[in-house]
Design an enzyme around this catalytic site. Structure first.
Site, PDB file in Angstrom:
ATOM      1  CG  ASP A 136      -2.149   0.965   1.177  1.00 16.65           C
ATOM      2  OD1 ASP A 136      -3.273   0.360   1.006  1.00 16.65           O
ATOM      3  OD2 ASP A 136      -2.103   2.009   1.111  1.00 16.65           O
ATOM      4  CB  CYS A 149     -14.803   0.157  -5.006  1.00 18.65           C
ATOM      5  SG  CYS A 149     -13.260   1.164  -4.655  1.00 18.65           S
TER       6      CYS A 149
HETATM    7  N1  SAH Z   1      -8.362  -4.076  -0.128  1.00 20.69           N
HETATM    8  C1  SAH Z   1      -8.314  -3.377   1.025  1.00 20.69           C
HETATM    9  C2  SAH Z   1      -9.080  -1.818   0.605  1.00 20.69           C
HETATM   10  C3  SAH Z   1      -8.504  -1.191  -0.333  1.00 20.69           C
HETATM   11  S1  SAH Z   1      -8.497   0.736  -0.253  1.00 20.69           S
HETATM   12  C4  SAH Z   1      -9.288  -3.896   1.808  1.00 20.69           C
HETATM   13  O1  SAH Z   1      -9.552  -5.140   1.808  1.00 20.69           O
HETATM   14  O2  SAH Z   1      -9.411  -3.640   3.029  1.00 20.69           O
HETATM   15  C5  SAH Z   1      -7.358   1.210  -1.404  1.00 20.69           C
HETATM   16  C6  SAH Z   1      -5.970   1.404  -0.863  1.00 20.69           C
HETATM   17  O3  SAH Z   1      -5.023   1.902  -1.932  1.00 20.69           O
HETATM   18  C7  SAH Z   1      -5.757   2.527   0.345  1.00 20.69           C
HETATM   19  O4  SAH Z   1      -5.516   1.736   1.361  1.00 20.69           O
HETATM   20  C8  SAH Z   1      -4.880   3.524  -0.293  1.00 20.69           C
HETATM   21  O5  SAH Z   1      -3.791   3.886   0.721  1.00 20.69           O
HETATM   22  C9  SAH Z   1      -4.284   2.616  -1.124  1.00 20.69           C
HETATM   23  N2  SAH Z   1      -3.448   3.297  -2.513  1.00 20.69           N
HETATM   24  C10 SAH Z   1      -4.011   4.452  -3.302  1.00 20.69           C
HETATM   25  N3  SAH Z   1      -3.344   4.719  -4.090  1.00 20.69           N
HETATM   26  C11 SAH Z   1      -2.211   3.782  -4.223  1.00 20.69           C
HETATM   27  C12 SAH Z   1      -1.146   3.452  -5.012  1.00 20.69           C
HETATM   28  N4  SAH Z   1      -0.859   4.324  -6.079  1.00 20.69           N
HETATM   29  N5  SAH Z   1      -0.376   2.474  -4.969  1.00 20.69           N
HETATM   30  C13 SAH Z   1      -0.675   1.711  -3.724  1.00 20.69           C
HETATM   31  N6  SAH Z   1      -1.494   1.896  -2.672  1.00 20.69           N
HETATM   32  C14 SAH Z   1      -2.541   2.830  -3.231  1.00 20.69           C
END
Ligand code: SAH
Length: 402
Positions: free
Chosen positions: A258, A346
């Protein structure tokens, strides 16, 4: 109560119980309402002699400045007060009980209110054990927050000890309400909840959304079934939900990625809570695209891609679809032979078909043979109001990559 009068012929969608009234449909107000105020809406009916109009009541809802000007709360001529919210909340709770999500020891988290899906547009409530995290997405729900909190306590009784109001990032800019986070009831920060027997911390004070993504509960369970012996990459892991399911499923190794260091800290804490000192897990604070670019081909045979919404508005749709294609193409290029990809969107404005096309394009560009194993969606505690198809937001595909 102030009244909104619709233009003639602009009541069709309301006759089909669609809960949004756009600004262009409104002819005039009896008096300019305040943002967040409940207004009664009247439809124009041509008089029999065709000279002028009569007006008849059609709905009541929260007024707000913006393209969606009224969010309908009821199509019956009734007051919007604590009793109204108690009825709506009791109905939401009843539905969660009917699908077996309430009062479980090993799963103490669920969504109690899902906006339009529960006939409460603008309101989200997630329950974590005896804490409800309440979020307003409309000014009206913000204005009504104390009444809703009282109604919620009455409906939930002793099962509820805390109500945390968390509308820091969800209220519209125009409302100029600033940020507001705080307890409306209780104040406990006992933050460990469970999901299918796995434990996790919920940071409702500072976390994203209400602190955890409860909408992936069933999809995580499915992932567990496919994890035995696999090398798993959980991309966009946030609090690590998919990672600890993969570990319980017997994965050989699990890497969580992340871009947010805070998310990585949460993931590590959650893994530790369930699998202390388990060397199979490593978490990386890194950008997804960079990580995918530098990772070796064949390093993983189970990959999860659960990015944040790439498009929040219709205008951003084209770019969002390109984003999904680019991201999935990288995963298709790198995933091991016989690998399984769990890929999600989403974004509410991206339809199931849009998303499929983006993923198919990615597969073709990576020249991989791909079969669809499952088509995933949001769980029952995120219901879709049948008159409001826009409520379908979570889409996922489970793909076998030859
Ligand atoms: N899969 C998670 C929810 C994901 S929410 C679950 O099951 O709870 C999306 C996440 O993507 C967030 O935590 C955000 O910090 C991250 N994110 C956003 N842009 C990103 C990027 N370019 N690279 C990596 N992570 C990213």
């Amino acid at each position: 109560m102030k009244q909104a009068f619709l233009k003639f012929g602009k009541d069709d969608s309301l006759r089909r119980y669609h809960p949004w009234i756009f600004s262009g449909a409104i002819h005039h107000f009896s008096e300019q309402p305040e943002e967040g105020e409940v207004v009664e809406v009247y439809a124009a009916k041509q008089k029999e002699d065709r000279k002028g109009f009569d007006f008849e009541y059609i709905a009541s809802g929260h007024f707000q400045i913006g393209s969606i000007m009224v969010r309908v709360l009821t199509f019956e001529h009734e007051d919007i007060n604590q009793e109204f919210y108690e009825h709506r909340l009791a109905s939401a709770l009843q539905m969660r009980k009917a699908v077996g999500l309430v009062g479980k020891e090993d799963s103490t988290s669920y969504r109690l209110v899902h906006g339009e899906g529960d006939n409460l547009p603008g309101l989200v409530i997630d329950v974590y054990k005896q804490t409800a995290v309440m979020q307003a997405h409309s000014v009206g729900m913000h204005v009504d927050r104390f009444v809703i909190a009282k109604a919620l306590k009455n409906v939930m009784g002793d099962d509820l000890e805390n109500i945390f109001y968390k509308s820091e990032t969800t209220l519209p800019f125009k409302a100029e309400l600033g940020q507001e986070n705080g307890f409306l009831l209780g104040g406990s920060t006992d933050d460990i909840a469970t999901e299918n027997g796995l434990k996790f911390h919920v940071d409702w004070l500072r976390g994203q959304k209400t602190g955890f993504f409860v909408d992936q509960r069933e999809n995580r369970s499915l992932l567990q079934k496919y994890s035995q012996g696999r090398k798993v990459l959980n991309m966009f892991c946030y609090t690590g939900g998919f990672s600890f399911y993969a570990m319980r499923g017997g994965a050989q190794l699990v890497h969580s990625v992340d871009s947010s260091q805070k998310a990585i800290d949460l993931t590590n804490a959650n893994v530790e809570l369930n699998f202390p000192d388990d060397a199979r897990h490593t978490a990386y604070a890194e950008d997804a695209f960079k990580f995918l670019d530098r990772m070796e081909k064949g390093a993983y045979d189970l990959i999860i891609l659960d990015p944040p919404a790439f498009a929040k508005h219709k205008d951003a749709l084209r770019n969002a679809l390109k984003g999904y294609s680019r991201l999935n193409q990288k995963a298709f290029e790198k995933i091991a032979k016989g690998g399984i990809l769990f890929t999600f969107s989403c974004s509410q404005v991206v339809t199931k078909d849009n998303f499929r096309t983006a993923v198919f394009t990615a597969a073709a560009q990576a020249h991989r043979k791909v079969r669809i194993l499952h088509q995933l969606h949001q769980p029952a505690d995120h219901p879709i109001n049948i008159y409001h198809p826009e409520g379908e937001y979570l889409k996922g595909l489970v793909l076998y990559v030859e």
